[in-house]
Write a protein that holds these residues in place. Sequence first.
Motif, PDB file in Angstrom:
ATOM      1  N   TYR A  47       4.537  63.938  59.760  1.00  0.00           N
ATOM      2  CA  TYR A  47       5.040  62.724  59.512  1.00  0.00           C
ATOM      3  C   TYR A  47       6.505  62.768  58.373  1.00  0.00           C
ATOM      4  CZ  TYR A  47       0.106  62.837  59.727  1.00  0.00           C
ATOM      5  OH  TYR A  47      -0.987  62.247  59.647  1.00  0.00           O
ATOM      6  N   VAL A  48       7.367  61.931  57.780  1.00  0.00           N
ATOM      7  CA  VAL A  48       8.422  61.931  57.064  1.00  0.00           C
ATOM      8  C   VAL A  48       8.311  60.950  55.595  1.00  0.00           C
ATOM      9  CG1 VAL A  48      10.147  61.523  58.688  1.00  0.00           C
ATOM     10  CG2 VAL A  48       9.435  59.827  57.593  1.00  0.00           C
ATOM     11  N   VAL A  49       8.630  62.212  54.499  1.00  0.00           N
ATOM     12  CA  VAL A  49       8.617  61.449  53.274  1.00  0.00           C
ATOM     13  C   VAL A  49       9.668  61.603  51.989  1.00  0.00           C
ATOM     14  CG1 VAL A  49       7.239  62.166  50.920  1.00  0.00           C
ATOM     15  CG2 VAL A  49       6.661  63.151  52.803  1.00  0.00           C
ATOM     16  N   ARG A  63       5.848  68.485  60.365  1.00  0.00           N
ATOM     17  CA  ARG A  63       4.729  68.254  61.254  1.00  0.00           C
ATOM     18  C   ARG A  63       3.924  69.414  61.657  1.00  0.00           C
ATOM     19  NH1 ARG A  63       6.006  67.256  66.795  1.00  0.00           N
ATOM     20  NH2 ARG A  63       7.903  66.749  65.835  1.00  0.00           N
ATOM     21  N   PHE A  64       2.804  69.359  62.265  1.00  0.00           N
ATOM     22  CA  PHE A  64       1.529  70.177  62.297  1.00  0.00           C
ATOM     23  C   PHE A  64       1.322  70.167  63.844  1.00  0.00           C
ATOM     24  CE2 PHE A  64       0.942  67.112  58.506  1.00  0.00           C
ATOM     25  CZ  PHE A  64       0.730  68.054  57.359  1.00  0.00           C
ATOM     26  N   PRO A  65       2.405  71.949  64.225  1.00  0.00           N
ATOM     27  CA  PRO A  65       2.205  72.012  65.749  1.00  0.00           C
ATOM     28  C   PRO A  65      -0.024  72.052  66.306  1.00  0.00           C
ATOM     29  CG  PRO A  65       3.005  73.985  64.302  1.00  0.00           C
ATOM     30  CD  PRO A  65       2.574  72.260  63.389  1.00  0.00           C
ATOM     31  N   SER A  66      -0.681  72.573  65.286  1.00  0.00           N
ATOM     32  CA  SER A  66      -1.390  73.124  65.385  1.00  0.00           C
ATOM     33  C   SER A  66      -2.523  72.073  65.219  1.00  0.00           C
ATOM     34  CB  SER A  66      -2.439  74.362  65.287  1.00  0.00           C
ATOM     35  OG  SER A  66      -0.945  75.527  65.668  1.00  0.00           O
ATOM     36  N   LYS A  67      -2.853  70.848  65.026  1.00  0.00           N
ATOM     37  CA  LYS A  67      -3.438  70.130  64.540  1.00  0.00           C
ATOM     38  C   LYS A  67      -4.473  70.022  65.439  1.00  0.00           C
ATOM     39  CE  LYS A  67      -4.359  64.934  63.928  1.00  0.00           C
ATOM     40  NZ  LYS A  67      -3.757  63.631  64.464  1.00  0.00           N
ATOM     41  N   GLY A  68      -4.613  70.153  66.853  1.00  0.00           N
ATOM     42  CA  GLY A  68      -5.264  69.705  67.732  1.00  0.00           C
ATOM     43  C   GLY A  68      -6.386  70.669  67.857  1.00  0.00           C
ATOM     44  N   SER A  69      -6.302  72.268  67.555  1.00  0.00           N
ATOM     45  CA  SER A  69      -6.707  73.255  67.854  1.00  0.00           C
ATOM     46  C   SER A  69      -7.910  73.411  66.005  1.00  0.00           C
ATOM     47  CB  SER A  69      -6.264  74.594  67.571  1.00  0.00           C
ATOM     48  OG  SER A  69      -5.126  74.793  66.685  1.00  0.00           O
ATOM     49  N   PHE A  70      -6.927  72.810  65.167  1.00  0.00           N
ATOM     50  CA  PHE A  70      -7.736  72.573  63.493  1.00  0.00           C
ATOM     51  C   PHE A  70      -8.301  71.792  63.846  1.00  0.00           C
ATOM     52  CE2 PHE A  70      -7.377  70.151  60.387  1.00  0.00           C
ATOM     53  CZ  PHE A  70      -8.023  71.179  58.582  1.00  0.00           C
ATOM     54  N   LEU A  71      -7.947  70.539  64.583  1.00  0.00           N
ATOM     55  CA  LEU A  71      -9.465  69.130  64.855  1.00  0.00           C
ATOM     56  C   LEU A  71     -10.463  69.789  65.496  1.00  0.00           C
ATOM     57  CD1 LEU A  71      -7.665  66.388  65.477  1.00  0.00           C
ATOM     58  CD2 LEU A  71      -8.187  67.443  62.994  1.00  0.00           C
ATOM     59  N   PHE A  72     -10.392  71.002  66.055  1.00  0.00           N
ATOM     60  CA  PHE A  72     -11.631  71.300  67.197  1.00  0.00           C
ATOM     61  C   PHE A  72     -12.520  71.797  66.404  1.00  0.00           C
ATOM     62  CE2 PHE A  72      -9.054  69.376  71.248  1.00  0.00           C
ATOM     63  CZ  PHE A  72     -10.164  68.700  71.039  1.00  0.00           C
ATOM     64  N   GLN A  73     -11.559  72.441  65.082  1.00  0.00           N
ATOM     65  CA  GLN A  73     -12.594  74.165  64.608  1.00  0.00           C
ATOM     66  C   GLN A  73     -12.965  73.813  63.644  1.00  0.00           C
ATOM     67  OE1 GLN A  73      -9.436  76.347  62.587  1.00  0.00           O
ATOM     68  NE2 GLN A  73      -9.233  77.040  64.820  1.00  0.00           N
ATOM     69  N   VAL A  93       5.597  58.533  51.754  1.00  0.00           N
ATOM     70  CA  VAL A  93       4.872  58.321  53.123  1.00  0.00           C
ATOM     71  C   VAL A  93       4.380  57.671  54.621  1.00  0.00           C
ATOM     72  CG1 VAL A  93       2.981  59.892  54.153  1.00  0.00           C
ATOM     73  CG2 VAL A  93       3.961  60.680  52.051  1.00  0.00           C
ATOM     74  N   GLU A  94       5.419  58.190  55.896  1.00  0.00           N
ATOM     75  CA  GLU A  94       5.256  57.155  56.420  1.00  0.00           C
ATOM     76  C   GLU A  94       5.269  58.034  57.819  1.00  0.00           C
ATOM     77  OE1 GLU A  94       7.570  54.074  59.107  1.00  0.00           O
ATOM     78  OE2 GLU A  94       7.387  54.860  57.585  1.00  0.00           O
ATOM     79  N   ARG A  95       3.961  57.925  58.967  1.00  0.00           N
ATOM     80  CA  ARG A  95       4.091  58.855  59.342  1.00  0.00           C
ATOM     81  C   ARG A  95       4.635  58.229  61.286  1.00  0.00           C
ATOM     82  NH1 ARG A  95      -1.097  59.231  63.772  1.00  0.00           N
ATOM     83  NH2 ARG A  95      -1.569  57.159  63.159  1.00  0.00           N
TER      84      ARG A  95
END
Length: 418
Positions: A75-77, A150-160, A67-69
């Motif tokens: 991320y690509v695997v 890709r995680f398009p909703s990462k920001g909102s997930f973290l704020f939750q 895995v590489e970010r």
Amino acid sequence: MTRNAIRLIIITGSLAIAAIIGIQIFWVKRAYDIENDRFRQSAVEALNEVANNISRIYDLTEIETPVERLEDDYYVVNLRTPLDAAVLEHYLRQEFKRHDVNTSFEYGIYDCDTDEIRYGGSVNANFEIDHIEPTILPKTDKFLNYFGVRFPSKGSFLFQNLDFWILSSIVTLLITGFFVYAMFVILRQKKLSEVQRDFVNNMTHEFQTPISTIRVATDVLAQDKIMEQPERMKRYVQIIKQENLRLKNQVETVLTTAKVGKGKLELNIQLQELHVLLSEVLESVKLEIGSGLTLKLDAEQTSIYADKVHLLSVVRNLVENAIKYSKKPADITVVTKNDDYGVVLEVKDKGIGIPEEYLGKIFNKFYRVPTGNVHNVKGFGLGLNYVEQIVKAHKWKINVESKYGVGSIFRINIPQEK
């Protein structure tokens, strides 16, 4: 409470609030960074498991760091064999769910024949297929066969996951708002207290003068020998009448202003002849300042709808205000003229004028322009406020032009019905 004490409280409180907000921002950012690191670690572990599961399916040796970010949310695997999208999606769902990466994601598989990433699919936070338009995922030259996530909703997930810190931030903002409101109330109460004190002092002075004059006049009239001096007795009786009228006008000014402030003022609107009213109200002024009053009544259409009593009071207030702030001898001009909308009434003086920084405050209740070394100006600070309120009640307009040391012009625009 003194002004310096209030200033010290405001400065101290502001510094304390700024420090609290700064600390809050620091801890929220730190908590966000911790959640971000946790998410990245969970995502990498889940993708490692996906890569290992696929390697076992195809009897391939496991890759140590597949895995590489490439970006914060991408991320690509690395794989060593072409891959079926259905198999990949199954393992992605399985491992993300097991590692609590409960957020939507998009994935795509690199096709070396076409040198592009084929769109694989999109899965929402409930691990169900999202039917959305495909996005173009970035490519990399580091691997021959790979897939990208890709995680398009990462920001909102973290704020939750920062609910405690968000709640504490809201509480901090509420405390800050309460502090600001409290400071506003304190400053307002301080200002009202000063205004009230000045008003009481002015009112006491204004009432004491006619009362003292009446007392002296009555003492003189109480003397027996005054009956032998009819002219002198008549003069003192006239003085009592004038001072009594002055007291009556002062009380009416205060009461009328109170009614206006409470919205209880009732106007008796009738058709009036402006020039007739001006002649009536300015007759006594002419007796007082003589040639110091000039009338330029140039308006031809002078019929207006107005409350006679209040209109007379408005003109009287403006003229008396001009006299108060004029150097001796006074030079005051009352002008009427017609424009496209109706009648314009102007009261001009060549007095001390109003400094520009005070022009926006002169219509405030109880406000009196500082007069420097001029100490003979009396009043409650209600006259111009009363004038403005009456003008507004008639739906007219008033404005003022003034230059310090030159004089002032108060202008009332009175519309006329066609």
